[in-house]
Design an enzyme around this catalytic site. Sequence first.
Site, PDB file in Angstrom:
ATOM      1  N   SER A  57       0.951  -1.060  -0.252  1.00 40.42           N
ATOM      2  CA  SER A  57       0.136   0.094  -0.061  1.00 40.42           C
ATOM      3  C   SER A  57       0.890   1.173   0.085  1.00 40.42           C
ATOM      4  CB  SER A  57      -1.168   0.123   1.429  1.00 40.42           C
ATOM      5  OG  SER A  57      -0.112   0.134   2.303  1.00 40.42           O
ATOM      6  N   ILE A  59       3.219   4.626  -0.544  1.00 38.08           N
ATOM      7  CA  ILE A  59       4.200   4.965  -1.228  1.00 38.08           C
ATOM      8  C   ILE A  59       4.970   3.728  -1.952  1.00 38.08           C
ATOM      9  CG2 ILE A  59       6.405   6.068  -1.334  1.00 38.08           C
ATOM     10  CD1 ILE A  59       5.407   7.867   1.014  1.00 38.08           C
ATOM     11  N   SER A 187      11.814  10.554   6.390  1.00 38.45           N
ATOM     12  CA  SER A 187      10.763  11.376   6.594  1.00 38.45           C
ATOM     13  C   SER A 187      11.385  12.798   6.816  1.00 38.45           C
ATOM     14  CB  SER A 187       9.939  11.218   7.683  1.00 38.45           C
ATOM     15  OG  SER A 187       8.946  11.905   8.089  1.00 38.45           O
ATOM     16  N   TYR A 200       8.137   8.409  16.610  1.00 38.28           N
ATOM     17  CA  TYR A 200       8.324   8.432  15.168  1.00 38.28           C
ATOM     18  C   TYR A 200       9.572   9.401  14.705  1.00 38.28           C
ATOM     19  CZ  TYR A 200       7.223   8.483  10.050  1.00 38.28           C
ATOM     20  OH  TYR A 200       7.287   8.391   8.787  1.00 38.28           O
ATOM     21  N   LYS A 204      12.969   8.069  12.831  1.00 35.00           N
ATOM     22  CA  LYS A 204      13.494   8.680  11.687  1.00 35.00           C
ATOM     23  C   LYS A 204      14.875   9.252  11.737  1.00 35.00           C
ATOM     24  CE  LYS A 204      10.236   6.615   9.233  1.00 35.00           C
ATOM     25  NZ  LYS A 204      10.637   5.537   8.385  1.00 35.00           N
TER      26      LYS A 204
END
Length: 321
Positions: A57, A59, A187, A200, A204
């Site tokens: 799903s 990207i 990200s 998160y 990253k």
Amino acid sequence: MMDLLYLIFLFMLTWFVIAMVMIVLGDCDLLLQIAEKFGKSPSSLKNKVVWITGSSSGIGECLAYELSKVGCKLILSARRKDELERVKGQCIEKWGVKADDILVVPLDMVEFDTHAAAVEKVINKFGQVDILVNNAGRSQRAEWIKTSLEVDQQVLNVNVLGVLSLTKLVLPYMIKRNEGHIVNMSSIAGKIGAPFSGSYTGAKHAIQGWFDALRIEVLENNIAVTNLCPGPVFSNLLDIAFVGEAGKVLKQKMEPTDKRMKTTRCAELSAIAIANKLDECWIALNPVLFLTYANQYSPVLGKFVGKKFGLKIMKRLREGR
């Protein structure tokens, strides 16, 4: 002498104005914009063996389509085998890819002890992995103080340790061939602190540091490392995002009116970045792109602007609102 200084000043001023216009009107960093206009096209990746995790799903799925239409051989991995088969079917139906050129390998990034068998299956099939795209991951939404340590650990397992585990198994094959490319879906949160996404953001940032170090180590082995940094993009990311309490998910849908990049555009730019082996790319709409530039090249200014924007505005920017 004065004429020379004047010409240098004029050149620098002209470049600054052009760069500012490109940033304000663009949806990615300057180097990627230049690569899109004058660099290699994704078609240069024809016949490359590309392994994309998280390709059921978002990207990852769209990137699979971008690469299949230029003739890449694909390994599709995610937890949901039925969705991987659907993506494979789309690649075959839309782009005429041979079924034998796409291998479906179900994979859970946190089940580290299954990764070796998955790598062996891929090598037995194709004999090599030219490009590993570490796209699988999950976001997180909760106040920093209300996020349990268990959730912190789970976010790191999915977004960092799972990526390291698979890369450490694939990398020796690339080193042996003296050729390869590691691509990580990082990200903008890996560049700027995102409020209510502390776990998160930390994960990253960790990816950025870990693979910036690897890039230098494997340079002599002719192996490239690319960190892709998207801003807000339409996907199912919020539906399965971690929250503050372990065992629960956000189950939030993105709104069509959100200021987010289309998934297809993000995948298109990602494919261009991969084809040109760019070290790091920022893929985002404004004002997120401009804020990333400010944070990168003038950290004091970037942090000042972030604080002046305040919590509510920064949260809205993160959610594309």
